[in-house]
Design an enzyme around this catalytic site. Sequence first.
Site, short mmCIF file in Angstrom:
data_model
loop_
_atom_site.label_atom_id
_atom_site.label_comp_id
_atom_site.label_asym_id
_atom_site.label_seq_id
_atom_site.Cartn_x
_atom_site.Cartn_y
_atom_site.Cartn_z
N ASP A 165 43.35 34.29 40.77
CA ASP A 165 43.15 35.64 40.26
C ASP A 165 44.04 36.60 41.03
O ASP A 165 44.55 36.28 42.11
CB ASP A 165 41.68 36.04 40.42
CG ASP A 165 41.26 37.16 39.47
OD1 ASP A 165 42.13 37.67 38.73
OD2 ASP A 165 40.08 37.52 39.47
N CYS A 208 35.37 35.26 30.14
CA CYS A 208 34.40 35.60 31.17
C CYS A 208 33.78 36.98 30.93
O CYS A 208 34.37 37.83 30.26
CB CYS A 208 35.08 35.56 32.55
SG CYS A 208 33.93 35.20 33.89
#
Length: 213
Positions: free
Chosen positions: A132, A6
């Site tokens: 996360d 990412c």
Amino acid sequence: MRVKICGITKPEQGVAIANLGATALGFICVPTSPRYVTDLQIQQMVQALDGLLIDRIGVFAHTTTEIICQTVEVGRLTGVQLHGEESVEFCDRLRQGLPEGVEILKAIRVKAATDLDKAKDYLPVVDTLLLDAYHPGLLGGTGQTLDWNLLQQFKPGCPWLLAGGLTPENIQGAIAQVKPPGIDLSSGVERSPGDKDLAKVAELFFKLKLSVS
């Protein structure tokens, strides 16, 4: 295993990372992020990926369904990752506005086991979950790991990705302990925000091969 890298900001790095073995690339569409890219920048990076079979995910937070759908169209994205406090209702509205087949990922910042219970509320309206690390002031790319012990019994019934502070150094331990079906890395393979370290990415895939052999 699904591997998403990412925070891509450079077309040549996106191509190199795809060729190293990534199955998905993430583009940050949050203007306050140091890894932010515009929809036209995403378009240029996706054009460079033509001919490569890889998922192209836009990462959004605190925005509207209209902006997300516009970016998906301009950037030729195959998926949308929601990384803010989006409700189940918001995800459902977004689903109605997106072209058929566009993946919706919902990020859950895990601080306690109750956050994992909340994650299951999204199952009817998203395709994939992403776990996360919680940070009080940052949405992602913090370099902090979440408590992997919380995930020992996590079986949501849908695909999911482990994120949060993963690096080539700790990835084997994470896989051995958590056994995630997919992983997501950003700061763990960077020289600076948005500038990927291709040597670290190559090391990551070497370690992954060792983990599955």
